[in-house]
Design an enzyme around this catalytic site. Structure first.
Site, PDB file in Angstrom:
ATOM      1  N   HIS A 262       0.782  -1.203   0.139  1.00 25.68           N
ATOM      2  CA  HIS A 262      -0.078   0.061   0.104  1.00 25.68           C
ATOM      3  C   HIS A 262       0.957   1.248  -0.084  1.00 25.68           C
ATOM      4  O   HIS A 262       2.015   1.244   0.411  1.00 25.68           O
ATOM      5  CB  HIS A 262      -0.799   0.025   1.133  1.00 25.68           C
TER       6      HIS A 262
ATOM      7  N   HIS B 233       5.160   6.547  -1.014  1.00 24.04           N
ATOM      8  CA  HIS B 233       5.964   5.478  -1.533  1.00 24.04           C
ATOM      9  C   HIS B 233       5.192   4.154  -0.917  1.00 24.04           C
ATOM     10  O   HIS B 233       4.256   4.298  -0.320  1.00 24.04           O
ATOM     11  CB  HIS B 233       7.084   5.424  -0.407  1.00 24.04           C
TER      12      HIS B 233
HETATM   13  O1  ACK Z   1       5.443   1.805   4.622  1.00 27.89           O
HETATM   14  P1  ACK Z   1       4.615   2.602   5.493  1.00 27.89           P
HETATM   15  O2  ACK Z   1       4.089   3.822   4.757  1.00 27.89           O
HETATM   16  O3  ACK Z   1       5.185   2.827   6.827  1.00 27.89           O
HETATM   17  O4  ACK Z   1       3.130   1.762   5.876  1.00 27.89           O
HETATM   18  C1  ACK Z   1       3.065   1.422   7.108  1.00 27.89           C
HETATM   19  C2  ACK Z   1       1.677   1.709   7.754  1.00 27.89           C
HETATM   20  O5  ACK Z   1       2.043   3.034   8.260  1.00 27.89           O
HETATM   21  C3  ACK Z   1       1.335   0.751   8.973  1.00 27.89           C
HETATM   22  O6  ACK Z   1       2.321   0.689   9.674  1.00 27.89           O
HETATM   23  C4  ACK Z   1       3.112   3.530   8.076  1.00 27.89           C
HETATM   24  N1  ACK Z   1       3.570   4.256   9.570  1.00 27.89           N
HETATM   25  C5  ACK Z   1       3.729   3.510  10.600  1.00 27.89           C
HETATM   26  N2  ACK Z   1       4.071   4.675  11.700  1.00 27.89           N
HETATM   27  C6  ACK Z   1       3.887   5.864  10.926  1.00 27.89           C
HETATM   28  C7  ACK Z   1       4.129   7.128  11.347  1.00 27.89           C
HETATM   29  N3  ACK Z   1       4.418   7.684  12.622  1.00 27.89           N
HETATM   30  N4  ACK Z   1       3.964   8.171  10.471  1.00 27.89           N
HETATM   31  C8  ACK Z   1       3.600   7.648   9.127  1.00 27.89           C
HETATM   32  N5  ACK Z   1       3.326   6.500   8.506  1.00 27.89           N
HETATM   33  C9  ACK Z   1       3.652   5.511   9.638  1.00 27.89           C
HETATM   34  C10 ACK Z   1       3.947   2.302   7.918  1.00 27.89           C
END
Ligand code: ACK
Length: 219
Positions: free
Chosen positions: A70, A150
């Site tokens: 995703h 990303h």
């Molecule tokens: O790869 P990503 O964008 O990085 O997808 C996962 C998703 O949320 C589920 O964990 C993203 N994620 C986790 N913590 C944060 C945060 N503090 N800020 C933004 N994105 C986050 C993670």
């Protein structure tokens, strides 16, 4: 009538359709396999913390892959994070919920921590992008909106997925300061560049389109 509040998800994202997901996982696999076999890569392994270059198997090194591929638009932690409620209430977010979108992947990148796909959001998709997404992790720098967009493809065993977007911003920051990657060859017909500190980018010869659905993940 009872007043029911909307439940805020763990995060909002564009989720890849199943066959797109399989396809992109295969692309990521082939990318790591080809990169790992390149002489230019084997010569630049220090940042990966391995002494014996014959011991580094990238497919094993990047041990974790997300369950669902995703592109996160807003991480909410079920409403605990500031701004989540406002985001969830936005007209554009509500209107787009469960709708189909085509995302455009312009490049693949790897660092000693993460492997990701860089996503170029369209004007319409940028409506769903929080204004502070880049400032949130790099308050001192200025980036074009959507720079952090990303898809995490995999991470090293001790790395959290959130690191992928941070690594992408680090890479864009290097590019902004005029640092040109060292052109070290081609993979999939695209230009492969090395940026020091174990940061690699493959610009795809043409953007890869992936079909997604904008939705929330409740876990
Ligand atoms: O790869 P990503 O964008 O990085 O997808 C996962 C998703 O949320 C589920 O964990 C993203 N994620 C986790 N913590 C944060 C945060 N503090 N800020 C933004 N994105 C986050 C993670």
């Amino acid at each position: 009538p009872t007043l029911e509040k909307d439940i805020i998800p763990l995060y909002f994202a564009w989720f890849l359709a199943k066959h797109e997901e399989d396809n992109l996982r295969k692309t990521a696999h082939d990318f790591l396999e080809q990169l790992g076999n390149l002489k230019a890569f084997k010569k630049r392994l220090q940042a990966f913390g391995v002494e014996d270059k014959h011991k580094l198997d990238l497919l094993k090194y990047f041990a974790k892959a997300p369950n669902i591929l995703h592109c996160t638009s807003k991480y909410c932690d079920y409403g605990k994070l500031p701004g989540s409620e406002e985001y969830a209430q936005q007209e554009g977010v509500k209107r787009s919920y469960s709708k189909g979108f085509t995302l455009h992947i312009s490049s693949l990148f790897i660092t000693p921590r993460t492997v990701g796909a860089q996503v170029e959001l369209t004007e319409e998709q940028l409506f769903l992008w929080p204004a502070d997404a880049e400032k949130e992790v790099m308050p001192k720098d200025t980036f074009p909106r959507g720079s952090r967009a990303h898809i995490t493809l995999s991470t090293a065993a001790d790395t959290q997925d959130v690191q992928t977007g941070i690594d992408l911003l680090e890479l864009i920051k290097l590019q902004q300061t005029g640092k040109e990657g060292e052109n070290v060859g081609e993979i999939f017909g695209g230009k492969l560049s090395y940026y020091d500190n174990g940061i690699w980018m493959l610009v795809l010869p043409r953007k890869k389109e992936v079909k997604t659905i904008f939705s929330g993940y409740y876990g």
